[in-house]
Design an enzyme around this catalytic site. Structure first.
Site, mmCIF file in Angstrom:
data_model
loop_
_atom_site.group_PDB
_atom_site.id
_atom_site.type_symbol
_atom_site.label_atom_id
_atom_site.label_comp_id
_atom_site.label_asym_id
_atom_site.label_seq_id
_atom_site.Cartn_x
_atom_site.Cartn_y
_atom_site.Cartn_z
ATOM 1 N N GLU A 20 -38.095 27.332 -13.447
ATOM 2 C CA GLU A 20 -36.909 27.976 -12.894
ATOM 3 C C GLU A 20 -36.253 27.183 -11.765
ATOM 4 O OE1 GLU A 20 -39.613 29.415 -13.864
ATOM 5 O OE2 GLU A 20 -39.202 31.321 -14.828
ATOM 6 N N GLU A 27 -24.541 -13.320 -16.389
ATOM 7 C CA GLU A 27 -23.230 -12.659 -16.497
ATOM 8 C C GLU A 27 -22.136 -13.720 -16.537
ATOM 9 O OE1 GLU A 27 -22.714 -9.732 -17.225
ATOM 10 O OE2 GLU A 27 -21.079 -8.742 -16.187
ATOM 11 N N GLY A 65 -39.580 32.609 -18.410
ATOM 12 C CA GLY A 65 -39.826 33.944 -18.954
ATOM 13 C C GLY A 65 -40.828 33.938 -20.084
ATOM 14 N N LYS A 71 -22.939 -15.976 -22.669
ATOM 15 C CA LYS A 71 -23.092 -14.833 -23.585
ATOM 16 C C LYS A 71 -22.525 -15.154 -24.965
ATOM 17 C CE LYS A 71 -23.298 -11.129 -20.088
ATOM 18 N NZ LYS A 71 -24.734 -10.903 -20.069
ATOM 19 N N MET A 106 -33.092 -7.493 -15.808
ATOM 20 C CA MET A 106 -32.733 -6.455 -16.792
ATOM 21 C C MET A 106 -33.479 -6.620 -18.112
ATOM 22 S SD MET A 106 -30.970 -4.509 -15.108
ATOM 23 C CE MET A 106 -30.386 -3.368 -16.338
ATOM 24 N N ASN A 147 -19.745 1.940 -12.548
ATOM 25 C CA ASN A 147 -19.427 0.909 -11.548
ATOM 26 C C ASN A 147 -17.969 1.009 -11.089
ATOM 27 O OD1 ASN A 147 -21.966 -0.102 -11.320
ATOM 28 N ND2 ASN A 147 -21.688 -1.706 -12.862
ATOM 29 N N VAL A 160 -28.586 -11.841 -20.652
ATOM 30 C CA VAL A 160 -28.612 -13.174 -20.043
ATOM 31 C C VAL A 160 -27.605 -13.210 -18.892
ATOM 32 C CG1 VAL A 160 -29.357 -14.228 -22.204
ATOM 33 C CG2 VAL A 160 -26.927 -14.155 -21.650
ATOM 34 N N GLU A 181 -44.033 34.095 -18.454
ATOM 35 C CA GLU A 181 -44.146 35.430 -17.833
ATOM 36 C C GLU A 181 -44.511 36.485 -18.871
ATOM 37 O OE1 GLU A 181 -40.288 34.944 -15.976
ATOM 38 O OE2 GLU A 181 -41.207 35.261 -14.035
ATOM 39 N N ALA A 189 -35.972 32.642 -20.368
ATOM 40 C CA ALA A 189 -34.803 33.524 -20.462
ATOM 41 C C ALA A 189 -33.691 32.736 -21.147
ATOM 42 C CB ALA A 189 -34.376 33.940 -19.064
ATOM 43 N N SER A 195 -22.431 -5.961 -17.341
ATOM 44 C CA SER A 195 -21.929 -4.954 -16.395
ATOM 45 C C SER A 195 -20.414 -5.029 -16.261
ATOM 46 C CB SER A 195 -22.533 -5.200 -15.007
ATOM 47 O OG SER A 195 -23.873 -4.828 -14.990
#
Ligand code: T1G
Ligand code: NAD
Length: 650
Positions: free
Chosen positions: A124, A378, A101, A383, A300, A476, A376, A104, A62, A405
């Site tokens: 549905e 935090e 639908g 980083k 991760m 977060n 890598v 159907e 539908a 994060s």
């Protein structure tokens, strides 16, 4: 091309629907199908009809954009009844998906043929409703009650071969679907016609089947109304006459159509479909991603590598040294072994995934990757050093992404020779399972880099949400507000277990305190300590008291709760009560609904601030973050939908 056209192949009429994008059963299409049935019955030269769809799929259901409005005639059950009563048999020719639908309508045809990769289903309940045009009544008559219950109460489609095996499809055809359906119709005319689905007998399972199903559904779809209603419709279909069952189903459908859960699920349906193609990137071509690199094979990095392999992308996994490389590859292998154990992958598929990933400590292996995702430690120094290496090891046009994060991506990008290629891609753990991907551009991020983030999300089957830069981005940051609200209730004397019970009742898998015990209180504690060290105003929390007392959650035998050795059942803790007693200023008790109301309002208030600051672009995005990143019950729609912050339903 008209919405319905009729062509002739000798004595076979070919009825073609053309209602892009998915041939949804709009009012105009329903009207055109009704007229087509009348036209064909009036044509003495037509002996059978084939019903085909143009475009990428058979009828997808539908038209959900009509759901927010009063139903307009001709109503679908009447259109289907007219096709079923046609003097000449109709053959539904299915490609793509025949859903809701769409299925159907196909069940109202005398026969159904499908190409092998087509699927059929009754989704549905995923929209908070039940089939409204005979899906729960004709399906058991063709496929039996057990198959009908599975299809109608889970909403999960089945592929054509399975549909044939259970009796929903008469033949799986190869080659040209139109020609195969015409040949099938011709052959059917040479044999006695089977009765229409509505007139077929159906076996009646014993009462224990239904009570067993009720219990299973109440557990699997806790809090949802539609799946149990769908079960009731199928039961009615096998125990009552056809017309009674049709009336019961229609009445149930109409009652649910206007329900809060249906409005919430429609809201999520449209939000999810808009998410991967944001308007502000229309016309911006993403960069091609054929090979990817992942830096860091820990929690991760391994999950991200697995997600990339699941999408068929070759992956180069970089770690600090060969020993860490081996650990990282073992982490990825463990993910695929788990998938094999759960039946999600075959051994061969898992082997193929591992064959497509190479591990090394040598950054030279990144020379031809199109995209690198860093995961890598935090720590800003680690980083920054990694990205300095990537800037020389990768092509200048390679996209460089961080999975941080809480660090400011701008601080990570400082000094990069080509910051236009830099972006934040914040995956959620486990990264190969969680659908949410927060996409965090920095001011220098080029539009095509941003578009590449969204295109990557599409190819990984993720739900992308663009986030501005603030502490915790969208998810977060709201989590922090949610937890602060929960602690505020504890300070007012509301029991920790009562708060968790309230949020489980609301529809979360677990409450805020149970969840912290599972994930570990120390992660957020370290983040707060980092903020304090950086001079940011970070008030003492009750969680800090517990972590300082060595209570980091299940992994230390206790956090907000105590745990018997080897057990995961949370036990209210006297120690915790003593530790936090000085901070508890009241002895309040609150009804569970009031607790949930307060905490959802806190989430929505933070969401409103996030919107006002431009960190999120749409309230729907905030709902998608909560549903796909934090387990907010989908059938509630999300905090912004619940608090009425989202526009009128489509
Ligand atoms: N009605 C209206 N628009 C729809 C639609 C629908 N049923 N399904 C999809 N669209 C739009 C969607 O918003 C998007 O629009 C475009 O089509 C492509 O969708 C009486 C009452 C069919 C598997 O639940 O599962 O029948 O953004 O990006 O990935 O008993 O769409 O391009 O403008 O998802 O190829 C039951 C829902 C309805 C099917 C295709 N049917 N749709 O996936 O494309 S209730 C459903 C899907 C019902 C009856 C009851 C998927 C798809 P735009 P897309 P896709
Ligand atoms: P982790 O400690 O499990 O893994 C980090 C990995 O990075 C380790 O295997 C380590 O050997 C490797 N590594 C460190 N320095 C490296 C270098 N110079 N070169 C190559 N590899 C190096 O950490 P994690 O939980 O996977 O988190 C990684 C990142 O993902 C962090 O920025 C974190 O904030 C973010 N993140 C974590 C989660 C989560 O729930 N754990 C969720 C989203 C994002």
């Amino acid at each position: 091309m008209p919405i319905v056209s009729i062509a002739r192949e000798g004595d076979i009429a070919v009825v073609t629907i053309d209602n892009p994008p998915v041939n949804a059963l709009s009012q105009a299409l329903r009207q055109a199908l009704l007229e087509a049935a009348e036209t064909l019955d009036a044509d003495p030269d037509v002996r059978a009809a084939v019903l085909l769809c143009a475009g990428r799929t058979f009828i997808a259901g539908a038209d959900v954009t009509e759901f927010g409005k009063p139903p307009q005639p001709p109503h679908l059950p009447d259109v289907i009844a007219r096709i079923e009563a046609a003097a000449k048999p109709w053959v539904a020719a299915i490609h793509g998906s025949a859903l809701g639908g769409g299925l159907e309508v196909a069940l109202g045809c005398r026969f159904r043929v499908a190409v092998a990769d087509a699927s059929v289903g009754l989704p549905e309940v995923t929209l908070g409703i039940v089939p409204g045009a005979g899906g729960t009544v004709r399906t058991p008559r063709l496929a039996g009650a057990v198959a009908a219950v599975e299809l109608a109460t889970t909403g999960k489609p089945v592929r054509a071969p399975k549909a044939r095996d259970i009796g929903l499809v008469d033949a799986v055809v190869g080659g040209d679907l139109r020609a195969a359906a015409i040949a099938f119709a011709r052959e059917a005319l040479g044999k006695p016609l089977p009765g229409p689905a509505s007139r077929r007998a159906v076996e009646v399972p014993d009462p224990a089947f239904w009570t067993g199903q009720e219990a299973a559904i109440a557990k699997r779809a806790r809090g949802e109304i539609a799946p149990l209603k769908a079960l009731a419709c199928v039961r009615h279909a096998v125990e009552a006459p056809f017309d009674d069952a049709m009336a019961f189903e229609r009445e149930t459908f109409l009652a649910l159509r206007g329900s809060a859960q249906a409005a919430a699920l429609r809201h999520v349906f449209f939000a999810e479909r808009a998410a991967p193609r944001p308007a502000h990137l229309a016309g911006v071509a993403p960069l091609p991603v054929r090979r990817a690199g992942v830096i860091g094979g820990g929690t991760m990095g391994a999950g991200i590598a697995a997600a990339l392999r699941d999408a068929g992308l070759p992956v180069t996994l970089i770690e600090r040294d060969e020993e860490a490389v081996a650990r990282g590859l073992a982490n990825v292998g463990a993910i695929f072994e788990g998938a094999v154990k759960r039946g999600r992958l075959t051994d061969a598929q898992a082997a193929d995934r591992m064959a497509g990933i190479s591990g090394t400590a040598d950054h030279a292996a990144l020379a031809d990757v199109d995209l690198v995702i860093e995961a890598v430690f935090e720590e800003i120094g680690v980083k920054r050093a990694v990205f300095a290496q990537l800037a020389t090891a990768c092509r200048p046009d390679a996209v460089l992404a961080t999975n941080t994060s809480y660090l400011d991506p701008r601080a990570i990008a400082v000094g990069l020779p080509n910051p236009g290629r830099f972006i934040g891609l914040h995956f959620f753990s486990p990264a190969n399972i969680m659908k949410l991907l927060e996409i965090v551009p920095v001011p220098e991020t080029a539009p095509e880099t941003l578009a590449t983030g969204f295109a990557l999300a599409r190819s990984l089957g993720k739900v992308p949400v663009q986030a501005g830069i603030c502490e915790g981005f969208i998810g977060n940051r709201i989590l922090k507000r949610y937890r602060a609200g929960a602690e505020a209730l504890v300070r007012r004397g509301v029991a920790i277990a009562a708060i968790d019970a309230a949020m489980r009742d609301f529809g979360f898998a677990m409450g805020p305190f149970e969840a912290q015990d599972l994930g570990g209180l120390d992660i957020a504690f370290l983040q707060r300590e980092g903020a304090r060290a950086a001079g940011r105003d970070t008030p003492e929390t009750l969680g800090d008291i517990l972590v300082r007392a060595g209570r980091k959650g299940q992994k230390t035998g206790g956090g907000w709760y105590d745990y018997a050795p080897g057990e995961r059942k949370p036990l209210p803790s006297v120690t915790v009560a003593e530790l936090i007693a000085p901070a508890v200023a009241g002895g309040e008790t609150l009804p569970r609904a009031a607790i949930a109301d307060y905490l959802v309002a806190e989430m929505a208030a933070e969401g409103a601030a996030i919107l006002a600051e431009g960190i999120a672009r749409r309230p729907e995005d905030i709902d998608l973050v909560e549903i796909h990143g934090y387990g907010f019950p989908r059938w509630r729609g999300g905090p912004m939908h619940l608090r009425g912050a989202v526009g009128t339903q489509r």
